[in-house]
Design a protein around this motif. Structure first.
Motif, PDB file in Angstrom:
ATOM      1  N   GLY A  16       0.810  -1.203   0.000  1.00  0.00           N
ATOM      2  CA  GLY A  16       0.000   0.000   0.000  1.00  0.00           C
ATOM      3  C   GLY A  16       0.844   1.253   0.000  1.00  0.00           C
ATOM      4  N   MET A  17       2.009   1.217   0.622  1.00  0.00           N
ATOM      5  CA  MET A  17       2.867   2.389   0.664  1.00  0.00           C
ATOM      6  C   MET A  17       4.290   1.946   0.962  1.00  0.00           C
ATOM      7  N   ALA A  18       5.222   2.447   0.190  1.00  0.00           N
ATOM      8  CA  ALA A  18       6.623   2.134   0.429  1.00  0.00           C
ATOM      9  C   ALA A  18       7.311   3.361   0.991  1.00  0.00           C
ATOM     10  N   ALA A  19       8.122   3.170   1.983  1.00  0.00           N
ATOM     11  CA  ALA A  19       8.847   4.288   2.579  1.00  0.00           C
ATOM     12  C   ALA A  19      10.055   4.632   1.734  1.00  0.00           C
ATOM     13  N   ALA A  20      10.311   5.896   1.627  1.00  0.00           N
ATOM     14  CA  ALA A  20      11.502   6.408   0.950  1.00  0.00           C
ATOM     15  C   ALA A  20      11.893   7.664   1.695  1.00  0.00           C
ATOM     16  N   PRO A  21      13.158   8.000   1.722  1.00  0.00           N
ATOM     17  CA  PRO A  21      13.551   9.193   2.448  1.00  0.00           C
ATOM     18  C   PRO A  21      12.972  10.453   1.822  1.00  0.00           C
ATOM     19  N   ALA A  22      12.609  11.412   2.657  1.00  0.00           N
ATOM     20  CA  ALA A  22      12.089  12.692   2.176  1.00  0.00           C
ATOM     21  C   ALA A  22      13.252  13.626   1.872  1.00  0.00           C
ATOM     22  N   PHE A  23      13.070  14.485   0.892  1.00  0.00           N
ATOM     23  CA  PHE A  23      14.116  15.411   0.467  1.00  0.00           C
ATOM     24  C   PHE A  23      13.557  16.805   0.295  1.00  0.00           C
ATOM     25  N   ALA A  24      14.435  17.795   0.362  1.00  0.00           N
ATOM     26  CA  ALA A  24      14.073  19.151  -0.031  1.00  0.00           C
ATOM     27  C   ALA A  24      14.011  19.133  -1.551  1.00  0.00           C
ATOM     28  N   VAL A  25      12.853  19.373  -2.101  1.00  0.00           N
ATOM     29  CA  VAL A  25      12.631  19.226  -3.529  1.00  0.00           C
ATOM     30  C   VAL A  25      12.089  20.512  -4.104  1.00  0.00           C
ATOM     31  N   SER A  26      12.611  20.893  -5.245  1.00  0.00           N
ATOM     32  CA  SER A  26      12.060  21.991  -6.017  1.00  0.00           C
ATOM     33  C   SER A  26      11.284  21.377  -7.164  1.00  0.00           C
ATOM     34  N   CYS A  27       9.987  21.609  -7.206  1.00  0.00           N
ATOM     35  CA  CYS A  27       9.136  20.954  -8.199  1.00  0.00           C
ATOM     36  C   CYS A  27       8.556  21.978  -9.157  1.00  0.00           C
ATOM     37  N   GLY A  28       9.175  22.090 -10.309  1.00  0.00           N
ATOM     38  CA  GLY A  28       8.648  22.990 -11.319  1.00  0.00           C
ATOM     39  C   GLY A  28       7.600  22.302 -12.158  1.00  0.00           C
ATOM     40  N   GLY A  29       7.987  21.285 -12.863  1.00  0.00           N
ATOM     41  CA  GLY A  29       7.085  20.553 -13.735  1.00  0.00           C
ATOM     42  C   GLY A  29       7.883  19.570 -14.552  1.00  0.00           C
ATOM     43  N   ALA A  30       7.173  18.654 -15.180  1.00  0.00           N
ATOM     44  CA  ALA A  30       7.833  17.663 -16.017  1.00  0.00           C
ATOM     45  C   ALA A  30       8.451  18.378 -17.211  1.00  0.00           C
ATOM     46  N   SER A  31       9.724  18.158 -17.427  1.00  0.00           N
ATOM     47  CA  SER A  31      10.387  18.793 -18.559  1.00  0.00           C
ATOM     48  C   SER A  31       9.907  18.155 -19.854  1.00  0.00           C
ATOM     49  N   SER A  32      10.038  18.887 -20.938  1.00  0.00           N
ATOM     50  CA  SER A  32       9.638  18.337 -22.238  1.00  0.00           C
ATOM     51  C   SER A  32      10.498  17.125 -22.597  1.00  0.00           C
ATOM     52  N   GLU A  33      11.710  17.027 -22.001  1.00  0.00           N
ATOM     53  CA  GLU A  33      12.561  15.860 -22.234  1.00  0.00           C
ATOM     54  C   GLU A  33      11.937  14.586 -21.666  1.00  0.00           C
ATOM     55  N   VAL A  34      11.012  14.741 -20.723  1.00  0.00           N
ATOM     56  CA  VAL A  34      10.302  13.600 -20.145  1.00  0.00           C
ATOM     57  C   VAL A  34       8.884  13.523 -20.705  1.00  0.00           C
ATOM     58  N   SER A  35       8.148  14.614 -20.647  1.00  0.00           N
ATOM     59  CA  SER A  35       6.729  14.563 -21.018  1.00  0.00           C
ATOM     60  C   SER A  35       6.505  14.279 -22.501  1.00  0.00           C
ATOM     61  N   ALA A  36       7.309  14.874 -23.383  1.00  0.00           N
ATOM     62  CA  ALA A  36       7.101  14.657 -24.828  1.00  0.00           C
ATOM     63  C   ALA A  36       7.332  13.198 -25.224  1.00  0.00           C
ATOM     64  N   PRO A  37       8.473  12.573 -24.845  1.00  0.00           N
ATOM     65  CA  PRO A  37       8.631  11.169 -25.239  1.00  0.00           C
ATOM     66  C   PRO A  37       7.638  10.239 -24.535  1.00  0.00           C
ATOM     67  N   MET A  38       7.276  10.547 -23.282  1.00  0.00           N
ATOM     68  CA  MET A  38       6.307   9.693 -22.596  1.00  0.00           C
ATOM     69  C   MET A  38       4.961   9.775 -23.302  1.00  0.00           C
ATOM     70  N   MET A  39       4.565  10.977 -23.669  1.00  0.00           N
ATOM     71  CA  MET A  39       3.306  11.173 -24.392  1.00  0.00           C
ATOM     72  C   MET A  39       3.332  10.396 -25.711  1.00  0.00           C
ATOM     73  N   GLN A  40       4.443  10.483 -26.437  1.00  0.00           N
ATOM     74  CA  GLN A  40       4.565   9.767 -27.712  1.00  0.00           C
ATOM     75  C   GLN A  40       4.472   8.259 -27.504  1.00  0.00           C
TER      76      GLN A  40
END
Length: 160
Positions: A16-40
């Motif tokens: 149901g849930m896996a633990a992973a360490p928490a981090f200070a994260v800056s979350c802008g958005g999915a870059s086109s380098e990820v979203s465009a090929p994933m969409m394709q």
């Protein structure tokens, strides 16, 4: 589902849930380098199955990115966040009026090719990608941080 290198996904599905360490994260958005090929790749899989392509939706993308960021920041890996929020709740909170919602999450794969290969070899995740009745998608992504991640989220929906 076969056990793969991505044991975080397997654990999250079994426990149901896996633990992973928490981090200070800056979350802008999915870059086109990820979203465009994933969409394709998603639309190529749908085309092979005789299904229409999905359109990228800004509200679904906001919900997907928010969940990817939340998992990275709070160190969890699950479709339900520690506050109990589910994909449908997150999509509605992003302002999308949904009648059908599905979500795929992935953790640890270094490339979109690896993510899509893993998702297409998992019957439940494959079913979401090839789901009849959904016509829009949102994609979220948080890159690898301090040796953890990356986090990927796909949200599929059909508006009411």
């Amino acid at each position: 589902m076969s056990i793969t290198r991505n044991t975080g996904m397997v654990l999250a599905m079994l426990c149901g849930m896996a633990a992973a360490p928490a981090f200070a994260v800056s979350c802008g958005g999915a870059s086109s380098e990820v979203s465009a090929p994933m969409m394709q790749m998603v639309n190529a899989e749908r085309r092979r199955a005789g299904l229409p392509p999905l359109a990228l939706d800004a509200k679904l993308t906001r919900a997907a990115q928010g969940h990817a960021c939340d998992m990275a920041k709070r160190g969890f890996f699950s479709h339900t966040n520690p506050n109990g929020s589910t994909p449908k709740v997150r999509v509605k909170k992003a302002g999308y009026r949904t009648c059908l919602t599905a979500e795929n999450i992935s953790f640890g794969w270094r490339s979109v090719d690896q993510v899509m290969n893993d998702l297409m070899h998992s019957p439940k995740h494959r079913a979401n990608i090839l789901r009849r009745g959904v016509n829009e998608i949102g994609i979220g992504y948080v890159p690898r941080i301090n040796g953890q991640g990356p986090w990927y989220v796909q949200v599929f929906a059909h508006p009411c």
